[in-house]
Design an enzyme around this catalytic site. Sequence first.
Site, mmCIF file in Angstrom:
data_model
loop_
_atom_site.group_PDB
_atom_site.id
_atom_site.type_symbol
_atom_site.label_atom_id
_atom_site.label_comp_id
_atom_site.label_asym_id
_atom_site.label_seq_id
_atom_site.Cartn_x
_atom_site.Cartn_y
_atom_site.Cartn_z
ATOM 1 N N THR A 1 0.870 -1.171 0.000
ATOM 2 C CA THR A 1 0.000 0.000 0.000
ATOM 3 C C THR A 1 0.905 1.218 0.000
ATOM 4 O OG1 THR A 1 -1.740 1.201 1.173
ATOM 5 C CG2 THR A 1 -0.223 -0.092 2.517
ATOM 6 N N ARG A 2 0.723 2.081 -0.988
ATOM 7 C CA ARG A 2 1.672 3.181 -1.129
ATOM 8 C C ARG A 2 1.277 4.409 -0.324
ATOM 9 N NH1 ARG A 2 3.652 3.114 -7.452
ATOM 10 N NH2 ARG A 2 2.838 1.064 -7.958
#
Lengths: 164, 494
Positions: free
Chosen positions: B354-355
Amino acid sequence: MYSELLSLVQTTDDRDELINSLGNVLKNIYGSKEVSIEDKLNEKVPDFIVKKIIEINVKNNPTKDFEATKELLESVVKQLEEAREIHLTIAFRPTHIALEKISYWFKQTYGADFVLNITFDPEIIAGAVVVVEGKYTDLSLKSKLVTLFAEEEKEIMKQILPSQ
Amino acid sequence: MAKSNVRANFSFERSLKLTGEVGYVEQVFPSLIYASGLPNIHPAELVVFETGQVGQVLSVNSKLVEILLFAPAHMPAGTQLTRTNDYLSVNVGDELFGSIIDPLGQHYGISKSTTMPQERRYVDMIPSGILERAPVSEPLETGVSIVDLVIPIGIGQRELVIGDRKSGKTSFLIQTLLNQARKGTICIYALVGKRQMDILKITNLVKSENISDRTIIVATAASDSPGLVFMTPYTAMTVAEYYRDKGKNVLLIIDDLTTHAQFYRELALLARRFPGRNSYPGDIFYIHSRLLERAGSFKKGSISTLVAADTVLGDLSGYIQTNLMAITDGHIFFDMDMFNEGIRPAVNPYLSVTRVGEQTQSPVGRDLSRQLSRFLSHYQRLKELTHFGSEFEQRVEDDLNLGERIFSFFKQEAMSTMPYPISVLLFALLWGGFWRKIDSKEMKSAMLALSKRYQEEADFQTAVNNMLSSSNNFSDLVQSVRANTQILGLVNFG
């Protein structure tokens, strides 16, 4: 190029027929230089077209070279295939003379490389629907009546049904 | 089967009168028509045929216009067509809630016909620029513990949900849909070229869970025309943008874009576009990026997007898959091996990313997430050592036991959702060794009982929320939980 020849071709049917005829001539003379092209033309193509083709050939190819004549025919076929169409919808089947007049007018206005694609549709009543290079113009009597009826509906209905 | 009902908005005679231009059909292919004429046609413009059918211009050259159809072409060469001087648009509004629409905005199949909304929006729009955007700052709760704790997603994030067929992706999407709809988020579910049975399942689920008043389904079946299937996610995004512009948070689920890519490939090959890698056309990246860039977090409202993508035998290096991974803000990988081992949802925390999700978490959540991620990596290495079968010291045994319990904790039934605060509390209890001395099954029952209590008892909910908000980090929370077992009404099994 060859506008004098194209001006003799009135409709798309004429054009397609001429393309077929010239195609047959080219097939028959293929690979054989001893065959007379003029004889083949006279066999397969209408006289008035043959006269024009021979006239053009004499002008451009005075020595009546076989290969040059063949090239001329091929380029005529190409010109005919590239001829642009004018779609014309009319309410009657035109006589030969009427067709000539109509075709003459369009070629004078738009150019000799146009041919007529005529459709017969009695529903338009009178006038014509013309499509030139995608531009649509409805000059039929039917559309005029529809527009008139839409604008004057109440008045017309009063006259038809005065009691209501 | 969806029919092209855009004809209701365009009539051949009216359009001909408006534009004064006509064309003639020259070549007919399935889904594609080539026509001559129409001198002032624009790409993407709609055209209407004298049969009443509507198409969209794909490309224009000096001789012919290439037109994409939305239904099978039943017309001979020579059929007339005219320009409409308009582009594809759909009706959007609250009247769509609870219904299924096709990409042309008309009610689809079994959906009951209701009043159509009045506002129309264009389907193909340019994504908003950076001035309208805002940072992703709030968490999007999926209701699936492993995602909320390890791979958190934010509101406005675009997350890819990727895995093999039948690995549990759609179950996860449905869990997220249910959780968010119950919180009042507007949800749009786009089914791209799915089986009619799958469309029916989703529709019935939405009705049975009473979330119809917040959910809109945009669907096309696999039997629909490729042109219609191609437009599905764009229409869904248009509906989402309508609500975003009203200041709402929207959850958009697109299931799935690999099917969408396949249908576009079919169209491109029919249209004689030069085939690139895997026969996909050269603009396949642009097709998806121009769609997904329309989502995000904005100053007014947000569009959070969950995009499903299929893999083959777990291969994450496929063409479309890597394209989508590049466009999105992270991916959740559903591992078939884990699925077969009985770990469901089969989310592989080691290969998922998850950025922008971590910045949305509270300090407790962020600390928990980091500690947990570190532990899971450590656990994975320990598991590899156990293959050698030697004996281990107690510390290693404890870690292995804890790892198994953590994965047992993350197992969740399809359709069940777990609120984030209770997930954090339960994990704090587990991490603190609370259930060390009981078996996994008993531990799981105790956890489910607590979760149920959280959802049903307001006092318990308040106590838990207070405990979370008063802790500065995860270690504080664990200490706080140990000190307050009485308040929570827990019996210490540790």
